[in-house]
Design an enzyme around this catalytic site. Structure first.
Site, PDB file in Angstrom:
ATOM      1  NE  ARG A  65      -2.851 -13.546  -7.736  1.00  7.25           N
ATOM      2  CZ  ARG A  65      -2.327 -13.151  -6.583  1.00  7.25           C
ATOM      3  NH1 ARG A  65      -1.333 -13.823  -6.028  1.00  7.25           N
ATOM      4  NH2 ARG A  65      -2.789 -12.092  -5.966  1.00  7.25           N
TER       5      ARG A  65
ATOM      6  CB  SER B 201      -5.350  -8.116  -9.748  1.00  3.42           C
ATOM      7  OG  SER B 201      -5.149  -7.744  -8.403  1.00  3.42           O
TER       8      SER B 201
ATOM      9  CD  GLU C 288      -5.202 -12.755 -11.115  1.00  2.00           C
ATOM     10  OE1 GLU C 288      -5.104 -13.724 -10.359  1.00  2.00           O
ATOM     11  OE2 GLU C 288      -6.264 -12.135 -11.266  1.00  2.00           O
TER      12      GLU C 288
HETATM   13  N1  EPU Z   1      -0.748   1.400  -6.514  1.00  2.00           N
HETATM   14  C1  EPU Z   1      -0.890   2.667  -7.029  1.00  2.00           C
HETATM   15  N2  EPU Z   1      -2.087   2.989  -7.610  1.00  2.00           N
HETATM   16  C2  EPU Z   1      -3.128   2.125  -7.691  1.00  2.00           C
HETATM   17  C3  EPU Z   1      -2.972   0.830  -7.164  1.00  2.00           C
HETATM   18  C4  EPU Z   1      -1.780   0.486  -6.575  1.00  2.00           C
HETATM   19  O1  EPU Z   1       0.008   3.486  -6.976  1.00  2.00           O
HETATM   20  O2  EPU Z   1      -4.170   2.504  -8.242  1.00  2.00           O
HETATM   21  C5  EPU Z   1       0.523   1.053  -5.859  1.00  2.00           C
HETATM   22  C6  EPU Z   1       0.502   1.405  -4.382  1.00  2.00           C
HETATM   23  O3  EPU Z   1       1.686   2.019  -4.040  1.00  2.00           O
HETATM   24  C7  EPU Z   1       0.470   0.088  -3.681  1.00  2.00           C
HETATM   25  C8  EPU Z   1       1.082  -0.872  -4.694  1.00  2.00           C
HETATM   26  O4  EPU Z   1       0.761  -0.326  -5.974  1.00  2.00           O
HETATM   27  O5  EPU Z   1       1.203   0.114  -2.501  1.00  2.00           O
HETATM   28  C9  EPU Z   1       0.541  -2.267  -4.590  1.00  2.00           C
HETATM   29  O6  EPU Z   1      -0.865  -2.232  -4.511  1.00  2.00           O
HETATM   30  P1  EPU Z   1      -1.686  -3.272  -3.598  1.00  2.00           P
HETATM   31  O7  EPU Z   1      -1.098  -3.379  -2.248  1.00  2.00           O
HETATM   32  O8  EPU Z   1      -3.126  -2.919  -3.700  1.00  2.00           O
HETATM   33  O9  EPU Z   1      -1.389  -4.654  -4.303  1.00  2.00           O
HETATM   34  P2  EPU Z   1      -1.372  -5.112  -5.834  1.00  2.00           P
HETATM   35  O10 EPU Z   1       0.019  -5.464  -6.203  1.00  2.00           O
HETATM   36  O11 EPU Z   1      -2.069  -4.105  -6.708  1.00  2.00           O
HETATM   37  C10 EPU Z   1      -1.679  -7.620  -5.271  1.00  2.00           C
HETATM   38  C11 EPU Z   1      -2.573  -8.756  -5.713  1.00  2.00           C
HETATM   39  C12 EPU Z   1      -3.940  -8.644  -5.043  1.00  2.00           C
HETATM   40  C13 EPU Z   1      -3.747  -8.666  -3.533  1.00  2.00           C
HETATM   41  C14 EPU Z   1      -2.824  -7.504  -3.138  1.00  2.00           C
HETATM   42  C15 EPU Z   1      -2.494  -7.493  -1.659  1.00  2.00           C
HETATM   43  C16 EPU Z   1      -1.791  -9.343  -7.956  1.00  2.00           C
HETATM   44  C17 EPU Z   1      -2.094  -9.335  -9.415  1.00  2.00           C
HETATM   45  N3  EPU Z   1      -2.712  -8.753  -7.165  1.00  2.00           N
HETATM   46  O12 EPU Z   1      -2.280  -6.415  -5.773  1.00  2.00           O
HETATM   47  O13 EPU Z   1      -4.698  -9.777  -5.404  1.00  2.00           O
HETATM   48  O14 EPU Z   1      -4.984  -8.557  -2.859  1.00  2.00           O
HETATM   49  O15 EPU Z   1      -1.566  -7.613  -3.865  1.00  2.00           O
HETATM   50  O16 EPU Z   1      -1.570  -8.515  -1.397  1.00  2.00           O
HETATM   51  O17 EPU Z   1      -0.770  -9.897  -7.540  1.00  2.00           O
HETATM   52  C18 EPU Z   1      -6.186 -10.549  -7.106  1.00  2.00           C
HETATM   53  O18 EPU Z   1      -5.306 -11.356  -7.422  1.00  2.00           O
HETATM   54  O19 EPU Z   1      -7.287 -10.498  -7.716  1.00  2.00           O
HETATM   55  C19 EPU Z   1      -5.926  -9.613  -6.031  1.00  2.00           C
HETATM   56  C20 EPU Z   1      -6.808  -8.681  -5.673  1.00  2.00           C
END
Ligand code: EPU
Length: 306
Positions: free
Chosen positions: A133, A207, A302
Site C-alpha cells: 500500500r 480498510s 491506510e
Molecule cells: N478478521 C477478523 N475480524 C474482522 C475482519 C477480519 O477476524 O472483523 C480476520 C479474518 O480471519 C480474516 C483476516 O482477518 O481472514 C483477513 O481479513 P480479510 O481477508 O477481510 O482481509 P484484510 O487483511 O482485512 C486486506 C486488504 C483489503 C483487501 C483484502 C482481501 C489491507 C489494509 N486491506 O484486508 O483491501 O480487500 O485484504 O485481499 O491490506 C482496502 O485496501 O481498502 C481493502 C479493502
C-alpha cells in the site's frame, strides 16, 4: 487541454488537491483550496508480445470498469482486483491489492505531469518504489506529480491466482472446479459484497488502517497469548490482520452517533449518515489507542486524511 490547465501557474502555487473518485480519502474538515478532479478517459492497446497484451489507460477511468472490460476481453491479471472503488490514476499511488494480487505485478509504467518542471514524465516500475500500500507517490516528493495514464501488462492466456483462501472457498461454494477469469471475478465480487459495504449505500473508504508488520519475536509473543491470531509472512516479520486485532478488541459493529465500525469487517470504518470527518477520526484514534493498549501494536491509517 488538461496540460493547459496545469500550466496555469496560480493553480499549483496555491493550495490545491488532485482528486480521483475520492474513495480513499477522509476529509477532516472543509477544504479551502482548489480541487482538480481528473476525468481523463480512454483505454488503448499499445502492443502484444510473447502472450502479453499491453494496455495504456487514462487516469480518470473507473478502476472496476477497466477490470470488467479486461475480463470480457479474456485478458488475465486484474480479476482478483475486482470491485475496488476508485480511479485508475490512483491505483499505483497506494499499490492497490486484494486477494493475493498487487497492482505492481501488472504494472509497466505511468505518465505523470511534473508540477515542478511543468512537463510530462514517465515512471517505470523501478522508479515507483512500490511497497505494501505504498509507492514513491505517497512519499515526500509524491505531491509533485499528477498521474495522467497507467500502462499495464496482462496475459492473453490467463494464469489464475486462487491461492487466497476465501477465493478458493467461494469458487467451491459456486460449484466451479475448473474456473476461468470470469469465475474468479465473480467469486471476488461475491466475497467483497458479503464483507465490504458499498460506498454508494454506506459511507466508507475500505480498510481504514494498514495491516501492521511486526518483528517475529513480537508475533510469537502475541501468538502464544492468542492462538487464533491471524497473520501472514512478510519479509523478516509478520503481517497481522488488523481486522482481527480490532475485532478482538471489541469494536466490530460499534457505533457512536453516525460513526461506526462495520459489523462484518472490523477494519472498515463507516459513516451511517451525518458523521463529520472529525468524528470518524476521533473513532479511529480511540480504536488505535485500544489496540495499542491491548496488543502493544501500533495501527497506521491506510486512508489519506486531508
Ligand atoms: N478478521 C477478523 N475480524 C474482522 C475482519 C477480519 O477476524 O472483523 C480476520 C479474518 O480471519 C480474516 C483476516 O482477518 O481472514 C483477513 O481479513 P480479510 O481477508 O477481510 O482481509 P484484510 O487483511 O482485512 C486486506 C486488504 C483489503 C483487501 C483484502 C482481501 C489491507 C489494509 N486491506 O484486508 O483491501 O480487500 O485484504 O485481499 O491490506 C482496502 O485496501 O481498502 C481493502 C479493502
Amino acid at each position: 487541454m488538461l496540460y493547459d490547465l496545469f500550466r496555469v501557474k496560480e493553480l499549483f502555487q496555491n493550495k490545491h488537491l488532485i482528486l480521483g473518485e475520492g474513495s480513499n480519502i477522509l476529509f477532516s474538515g472543509d477544504y479551502d483550496g482548489t480541487v482538480v478532479r481528473i476525468m481523463l478517459k480512454g483505454i488503448e492497446v499499445t502492443g502484444k508480445k510473447d502472450g502479453y497484451v499491453f494496455i495504456r489507460v487514462n487516469a480518470g477511468e473507473i478502476w472496476d470498469h477497466l477490470v470488467s472490460f479486461c475480463v470480457s476481453q479474456g485478458w488475465g491479471g486484474l480479476e482478483n482486483l475486482s470491485l475496488i472503488p476508485g480511479q485508475v490514476g490512483s491505483s499505483p499511488i497506494q499499490n492497490i491489492g486484494a486477494y493475493g494480487v498487487e497492482l505492481e505485478t501488472l504494472f509497466v509504467s505511468l505518465e505523470a505531469f511534473d508540477k515542478l518542471k511543468g512537463e510530462s514524465v514517465v515512471f517505470r516500475h523501478k522508479d515507483c518504489q512500490f511497497g505494501y500500500r505504498n509507492s514513491v507517490f505517497k512519499g515526500r516528493s509524491g505531491g509533485r506529480y499528477v498521474i495522467t495514464s497507467v500502462t499495464l501488462r496482462l496475459k492473453e492466456d490467463p494464469e489464475l491466482n486462487t491461492s487466497y483462501g476465501s477465493v478458493a472457498e467461494e469458487l467451491k461454494n459456486m460449484g466451479i472446479s475448473s474456473p476461468g477469469i470470469k469465475d474468479v471475478r465473480e467469486a471476488v465480487c461475491r466475497i467483497r459484497r458479503s464483507k465490504l459495504p458499498d460506498p454508494e449505500d454506506l459511507g466508507n473508504a475500505g480498510s481504514f488502517f494498514k495491516n501492521p508488520v511486526v518483528p517475529l519475536r513480537k508475533y510469537n509473543d502475541l501468538k502464544s497469548k492468542h492462538p487464533d491470531l491471524v497473520a501472514y509472512g512478510a519479509g523478516n516479520g509478520m503481517k497481522l490482520a488488523a481486522g482481527w486485532l480490532i475485532d478482538k478488541a471489541g469494536w466490530k459493529g460499534y457505533r457512536h452517533n453516525d460513526a461506526g465500525v462495520h459489523e462484518k469487517q472490523a477494519l472498515v470504518l463507516v459513516n451511517h449518515g451525518k458523521a463529520s470527518g472529525k468524528e470518524i477520526l476521533d473513532l479511529a484514534g480511540r480504536i488505535k489507542d485500544s489496540v495499542s493498549r491491548r496488543f502493544g501494536v501500533s495501527l497506521e491509517p491506510e486512508v489519506n486524511i486531508i
